[in-house]
Motif scaffolding. Structure first.
Motif, PDB file in Angstrom:
ATOM      1  N   SER A   1      45.383  39.297  37.117  1.00 25.34           N
ATOM      2  CA  SER A   1      45.179  37.918  37.553  1.00 25.34           C
ATOM      3  C   SER A   1      45.645  37.028  36.408  1.00 25.34           C
ATOM      4  O   SER A   1      45.005  36.991  35.354  1.00 25.34           O
ATOM      5  CB  SER A   1      43.708  37.685  37.859  1.00 25.34           C
ATOM      6  N   GLY A   2      46.787  36.376  36.595  1.00 25.53           N
ATOM      7  CA  GLY A   2      47.349  35.559  35.522  1.00 25.53           C
ATOM      8  C   GLY A   2      47.695  36.433  34.336  1.00 25.53           C
ATOM      9  O   GLY A   2      48.456  37.383  34.444  1.00 25.53           O
ATOM     10  N   ASP A   3      47.078  36.164  33.193  1.00 27.21           N
ATOM     11  CA  ASP A   3      47.348  36.952  31.986  1.00 27.21           C
ATOM     12  C   ASP A   3      46.242  37.956  31.691  1.00 27.21           C
ATOM     13  O   ASP A   3      46.114  38.442  30.580  1.00 27.21           O
ATOM     14  CB  ASP A   3      47.564  36.025  30.790  1.00 27.21           C
ATOM     15  N   THR A   4      45.437  38.301  32.705  1.00 30.28           N
ATOM     16  CA  THR A   4      44.313  39.209  32.516  1.00 30.28           C
ATOM     17  C   THR A   4      44.495  40.480  33.337  1.00 30.28           C
ATOM     18  O   THR A   4      44.753  40.417  34.540  1.00 30.28           O
ATOM     19  CB  THR A   4      42.992  38.513  32.922  1.00 30.28           C
ATOM     20  N   LEU A   5      44.347  41.614  32.675  1.00 29.72           N
ATOM     21  CA  LEU A   5      44.418  42.934  33.304  1.00 29.72           C
ATOM     22  C   LEU A   5      43.009  43.510  33.326  1.00 29.72           C
ATOM     23  O   LEU A   5      42.347  43.569  32.287  1.00 29.72           O
ATOM     24  CB  LEU A   5      45.350  43.861  32.505  1.00 29.72           C
ATOM     25  N   ARG A   6      42.553  43.920  34.495  1.00 27.24           N
ATOM     26  CA  ARG A   6      41.253  44.587  34.621  1.00 27.24           C
ATOM     27  C   ARG A   6      41.491  46.004  35.125  1.00 27.24           C
ATOM     28  O   ARG A   6      42.269  46.212  36.059  1.00 27.24           O
ATOM     29  CB  ARG A   6      40.348  43.820  35.575  1.00 27.24           C
ATOM     30  N   LEU A   7      40.823  46.948  34.486  1.00 26.39           N
ATOM     31  CA  LEU A   7      40.908  48.360  34.877  1.00 26.39           C
ATOM     32  C   LEU A   7      39.608  48.749  35.579  1.00 26.39           C
ATOM     33  O   LEU A   7      38.520  48.404  35.101  1.00 26.39           O
ATOM     34  CB  LEU A   7      41.121  49.234  33.644  1.00 26.39           C
ATOM     35  N   TYR A   8      39.728  49.493  36.665  1.00 26.38           N
ATOM     36  CA  TYR A   8      38.579  49.869  37.495  1.00 26.38           C
ATOM     37  C   TYR A   8      38.534  51.381  37.708  1.00 26.38           C
ATOM     38  O   TYR A   8      39.588  52.016  37.815  1.00 26.38           O
ATOM     39  CB  TYR A   8      38.684  49.209  38.873  1.00 26.38           C
ATOM     40  N   PRO A   9      37.330  51.947  37.870  1.00 25.77           N
ATOM     41  CA  PRO A   9      37.233  53.379  38.174  1.00 25.77           C
ATOM     42  C   PRO A   9      37.483  53.683  39.642  1.00 25.77           C
ATOM     43  O   PRO A   9      37.793  54.803  40.015  1.00 25.77           O
ATOM     44  CB  PRO A   9      35.799  53.726  37.788  1.00 25.77           C
ATOM     45  N   GLY A  10      37.336  52.692  40.496  1.00 24.83           N
ATOM     46  CA  GLY A  10      37.554  52.824  41.935  1.00 24.83           C
ATOM     47  C   GLY A  10      38.162  51.534  42.445  1.00 24.83           C
ATOM     48  O   GLY A  10      38.517  50.653  41.654  1.00 24.83           O
ATOM     49  N   PRO A  11      38.255  51.375  43.757  1.00 24.49           N
ATOM     50  CA  PRO A  11      38.836  50.144  44.293  1.00 24.49           C
ATOM     51  C   PRO A  11      38.127  48.902  43.735  1.00 24.49           C
ATOM     52  O   PRO A  11      36.896  48.868  43.663  1.00 24.49           O
ATOM     53  CB  PRO A  11      38.621  50.277  45.802  1.00 24.49           C
ATOM     54  N   PRO A  12      38.879  47.886  43.316  1.00 30.50           N
ATOM     55  CA  PRO A  12      38.285  46.695  42.696  1.00 30.50           C
ATOM     56  C   PRO A  12      37.240  45.992  43.551  1.00 30.50           C
ATOM     57  O   PRO A  12      36.335  45.363  43.022  1.00 30.50           O
ATOM     58  CB  PRO A  12      39.486  45.782  42.450  1.00 30.50           C
ATOM     59  N   THR A  13      37.348  46.101  44.860  1.00 28.43           N
ATOM     60  CA  THR A  13      36.357  45.454  45.718  1.00 28.43           C
ATOM     61  C   THR A  13      35.027  46.198  45.719  1.00 28.43           C
ATOM     62  O   THR A  13      34.012  45.637  46.094  1.00 28.43           O
ATOM     63  CB  THR A  13      36.874  45.346  47.166  1.00 28.43           C
ATOM     64  N   ASP A  14      35.029  47.451  45.266  1.00 26.18           N
ATOM     65  CA  ASP A  14      33.822  48.278  45.292  1.00 26.18           C
ATOM     66  C   ASP A  14      33.204  48.543  43.928  1.00 26.18           C
ATOM     67  O   ASP A  14      32.073  49.023  43.858  1.00 26.18           O
ATOM     68  CB  ASP A  14      34.133  49.648  45.918  1.00 26.18           C
ATOM     69  N   THR A  15      33.930  48.296  42.846  1.00 27.72           N
ATOM     70  CA  THR A  15      33.440  48.677  41.518  1.00 27.72           C
ATOM     71  C   THR A  15      33.614  47.542  40.512  1.00 27.72           C
ATOM     72  O   THR A  15      34.449  46.661  40.683  1.00 27.72           O
ATOM     73  CB  THR A  15      34.193  49.914  40.989  1.00 27.72           C
ATOM     74  N   ALA A  16      32.822  47.608  39.454  1.00 28.64           N
ATOM     75  CA  ALA A  16      32.938  46.644  38.357  1.00 28.64           C
ATOM     76  C   ALA A  16      34.047  47.120  37.408  1.00 28.64           C
ATOM     77  O   ALA A  16      34.308  48.322  37.297  1.00 28.64           O
ATOM     78  CB  ALA A  16      31.614  46.545  37.607  1.00 28.64           C
TER      79      ALA A  16
END
Length: 155
Positions: free
Chosen positions: A129-144
């Protein structure tokens, strides 16, 4: 015909007022209007692990990640030690790291380094999102998110 000198300040006033407006510009880093940074060939610097904002111990280097643009190779700095390894993108929203090899230097940031490498190994999905990368253990809608990194642009 040029305007008389007395009218020139009046014409410049709206321009000066517009230049002095406060607020966030649409292209300021971290705003929703910032175009997404590319996943590959961008230096991503760790800002947060889970819900914990990262503060580096004294004499530590930034924890970062760089995904090569021409091959599935990841490399970076884990705080003290450098790491490298492979990654794959089975789908456009997935990102998985293979085994990560590290150097073996001792330093005060080893605990943080271990948690960062563990987060990378646990990552399965990502979102930019813009200049931010987020890594998730599962689908982003289901996990932090496991980690939040920001793009650093160098010239």
């Amino acid at each position: 015909m040029p305007f008389p000198v007395v009218f020139r300040p009046v014409l410049l006033l709206p321009l000066l007022l517009a230049a002095c407006q406060t607020g966030v510009s649409p292209s300021a880093p971290g705003t929703p209007n910032t175009p997404p940074a590319p996943l590959r060939n961008t230096r991503w610097v760790l800002q947060q692990l889970g819900t914990e904002r990262i503060t580096l111990p004294e004499n530590s280097r930034e924890l970062d990640l760089l995904l090569a643009s021409d091959q599935p190779q990841a490399r970076g700095n884990a705080g003290c030690n450098r790491f490298s390894g492979s990654f794959e993108q089975p789908t456009p929203e997935q990102l998985r790291f293979g085994p990560l090899l590290t150097t073996k230097m001792a330093c005060p940031a080893l605990e943080l380094e271990g948690r960062y490498l563990t987060a990378l190994k646990a990552a399965a999905y990502y979102r930019i999102s813009g200049d931010t990368l987020r890594l998730y253990p599962g689908p982003p809608t289901d996990t932090a998110p496991l980690a939040r990194l920001v793009a650093v642009y160098t010239q």
